[in-house]
Design a protein around this motif. Structure first.
Motif: not given
Length: 284
Positions: A235-257
């Protein structure tokens, strides 16, 4: 950060699909595809089930748009975004059927097809289609090798344990020199299959620690893609901080996409969410 979208409307899982999707059709889906294409999202998806037993549909859902017809239409609505089958069940098709059908789509879309492929898990559907369920893993491995040999060839040739062909013309065929192949799954075996026979792995339902452990134990080729999805819609408009945190967690877990599901109240709201998500991702 490269992000694609797990397309709404085309797959409607109970408890996960937004209410507006039930009455949505190709116009809403096309609007979303055009918006994602304009913004620069990496891919959109369409999955495959031919027929789902009524009792299974209560858990897995019964709405699964045909990926070839759907992606064919969306290819004419877009110009850059990649068209991903996520996933096509290997056991339901001869490799040359896939090579012909999706090679034609690759030609129509000017080389934008990525084949997300899976072994399959629904025994009733295998039985309905006359496909072999018990040996589906070995047959899928052979199908992946056959696809690699066939997808971009006018006269492909392959000899394997389950599939063999030569002296047949497949025209049109894919225009990409090598169509990207992604393998879906959540087991170490699926990761090994992807690393040895494909270009990417699309896991699901795995905790980040488990993902990191599996990836650390597997030798991956250069350029190999790890395509991860958040556990719930963003929910990038309603919960931008939570959205950014979710993206960062996936990147740190090894996501390239990343392949994102998005919370929305309507197709128009979904497009607003895409705009906000794209801006957020560029800042990470």
């Amino acid at each position: 950060m490269r992000i694609g979208i797990t397309s709404p409307v085309v797959v409607q899982l109970p408890g996960a699909a937004s209410p507006w999707e039930a009455d949505a059709g190709i116009d809403e889906l096309s609007l979303i595809a055009r918006t994602a294409d304009r913004l620069g999202f990496h891919h959109l998806t369409c999955s495959e089930h031919v027929a789902v037993p009524v009792d299974v549909a209560r858990e897995r859902g019964g709405t699964y748009w045909d990926p070839l017809a759907t992606l064919g239409h969306l290819s004419a609505q877009t110009s850059r975004i990649r068209l991903v089958t996520q996933v096509l069940v290997l056991g339901y098709h001869h490799p040359l059927q896939i090579a012909k059908r999706y090679g034609t789509l690759d030609r129509l879309s000017h080389g934008r097809v990525t084949l997300g492929l899976g072994v399959g898990s629904l025994a009733e559907e295998f039985d309905l289609l006359g496909a072999e369920f018990t040996a589906r893993g070995a047959r899928a491995d052979d199908a992946l090798r056959a696809l690699r040999a066939a997808l971009s060839q006018r006269v492909p040739e392959y000899r394997g344990e389950h599939y063999s062909f030569k002296d047949f013309v497949v025209e049109p065929h894919a225009v990409q020199e090598s169509v990207p192949l992604w393998v879906g799954g959540r087991t170490p075996r699926s990761l090994r299959r992807a690393a040895s026979l494909a270009d990417g792995w699309v896991p699901f339902g795995l905790a980040p620690d488990r993902l990191r452990d599996m990836l650390a134990k597997t030798e991956l080729p250069d350029g190999f893609e790890i395509i991860l999805a958040p556990g719930r819609p963003l929910d990038p408009t309603g919960a931008p901080k939570d959205t950014a945190a979710a993206l960062t967690r996936l990147r740190d877990a090894g996501a390239t996409l990343l392949s994102a599901s998005i919370s929305a109240r309507s197709a128009d709201h979904y497009c607003e969410q895409l705009d906000a998500l794209y801006t957020l991702a560029r800042e990470l």
